[in-house]
Structures are given as C-alpha cells and as structure tokens.
Scaffold this active site. Sequence first.
Site, PDB file in Angstrom:
ATOM      1  N   HIS A  86       0.823  -1.121   0.041  1.00 49.75           N
ATOM      2  CA  HIS A  86      -0.016   0.167  -0.085  1.00 49.75           C
ATOM      3  C   HIS A  86       0.790   1.156   0.059  1.00 49.75           C
ATOM      4  O   HIS A  86       0.708   2.340  -0.677  1.00 49.75           O
ATOM      5  CB  HIS A  86      -1.068   0.110   1.180  1.00 49.75           C
ATOM      6  N   GLU A  87       1.916   1.310   0.960  1.00 43.67           N
ATOM      7  CA  GLU A  87       2.540   2.426   0.913  1.00 43.67           C
ATOM      8  C   GLU A  87       3.714   2.712   0.020  1.00 43.67           C
ATOM      9  O   GLU A  87       4.018   3.729  -0.475  1.00 43.67           O
ATOM     10  CB  GLU A  87       3.293   2.568   2.271  1.00 43.67           C
ATOM     11  N   HIS A  90       1.846   4.654  -2.965  1.00 45.30           N
ATOM     12  CA  HIS A  90       1.912   5.916  -2.375  1.00 45.30           C
ATOM     13  C   HIS A  90       3.213   6.540  -2.880  1.00 45.30           C
ATOM     14  O   HIS A  90       3.268   7.906  -3.510  1.00 45.30           O
ATOM     15  CB  HIS A  90       1.834   6.202  -1.069  1.00 45.30           C
TER      16      HIS A  90
END
Length: 184
Positions: A86-87, A90
């Site tokens: 997920h990160e 980003h």
Amino acid sequence: MSSAPQWKGSTKEQCEQYVQFATRRNPVVKFMLEKLKLAGCEVKGNFIHLEECSMDAGGGFRAPDGVVMCYNHVASQEEVNLVLAHELIHAYDHCRGKDIDWTNCEHHACSEVRAANLSGDCHWWQEFRRGNMTLAAQHQSCARRRAELSVAMNPYCKGLKGKAAVDRVFKPCFEDTAPFDAIP
C-alpha cells in the site's frame, strides 16, 4: 496512510524480519520496488522506517523520507506485506507525480484510491475478515471506503472535505492501475 483494523502489533525486531522477507519474497512488494527503480526513485536501505506509532495505522508514506511501518500495529507477515505494498504505491505516485501535494485532498484521495485498489487491501479475503461482504461492486466499495478512512486522517482533509475529494477523483483514479497492467 493505510488504516489498521484491530492489530496488536509486533516488536521492532520481528517487524524488521517481516519487512526483509517482504522485500525479498512478496511478489507485489518486489514488483513495486522494481517499478520505483525504473521510474527513477530507487528505494535505498533507509527508505523504510520502523517506528512505534500512536496513530491507529499499520504504516504511512512520509514524503520525501519514505515508508513508515508502525511495528506496534502490525503483527504478521501478511499484514506487513499489505501495508508495505500500500505504502509503496503512494511512493510510486509521489515519484511519478513530481508536483503531488499531500495537503491537497484530491491528490491524497487519488493515491489512497489507487493504493486500496492495487495493494491487496480490498481482496475478497481481506473484506471477508473485516465482515464487509456485498454481492455487487465489493472491490470498488472497499476501495472507496478505505480511501475515505485514510484521507480523513489527513488534517487538511477532515470531515466532508475528504469524502468529497474521494468522490471527485474516484473513477479516474480507480481506473489508473499503473504500474500494473490490471488490478493484481
């Protein structure tokens, strides 16, 4: 920022082992690390920070420092794999969008929609474990809900401001699967 369900956490040393395993063995994490490198944003040894966090999250992306793993909120390899994937999405968005402004609710919302959609956060098994099962558009509903939760944690996007930003960007950002060819 990826919201943590009801995680109890691990030690910093356990989390370090989980992160090392994920960066060497998890296909999505390895793919994202390679795509970051190809985009000109190679992840170096100090990019992933293990921290004890007071916020109720498994991790976060802190530009330009990198990924924060909240070891006190992740308790298993599976959780670390999901948070790290997920990160890293980003981080990829930050890399490819050189002018991304994390205080801009629409910029943040778009990256959260993409991260929820592409990281595995909304896999049917994750949703089943959370008790969120519907018959129609489950994946889209999950991506929207998780993006709204994460954007709401941004002090610039409190209340209806964050939800409205997710609503405005949802369709184009959900359809943007880069660097994947399709939703993994």
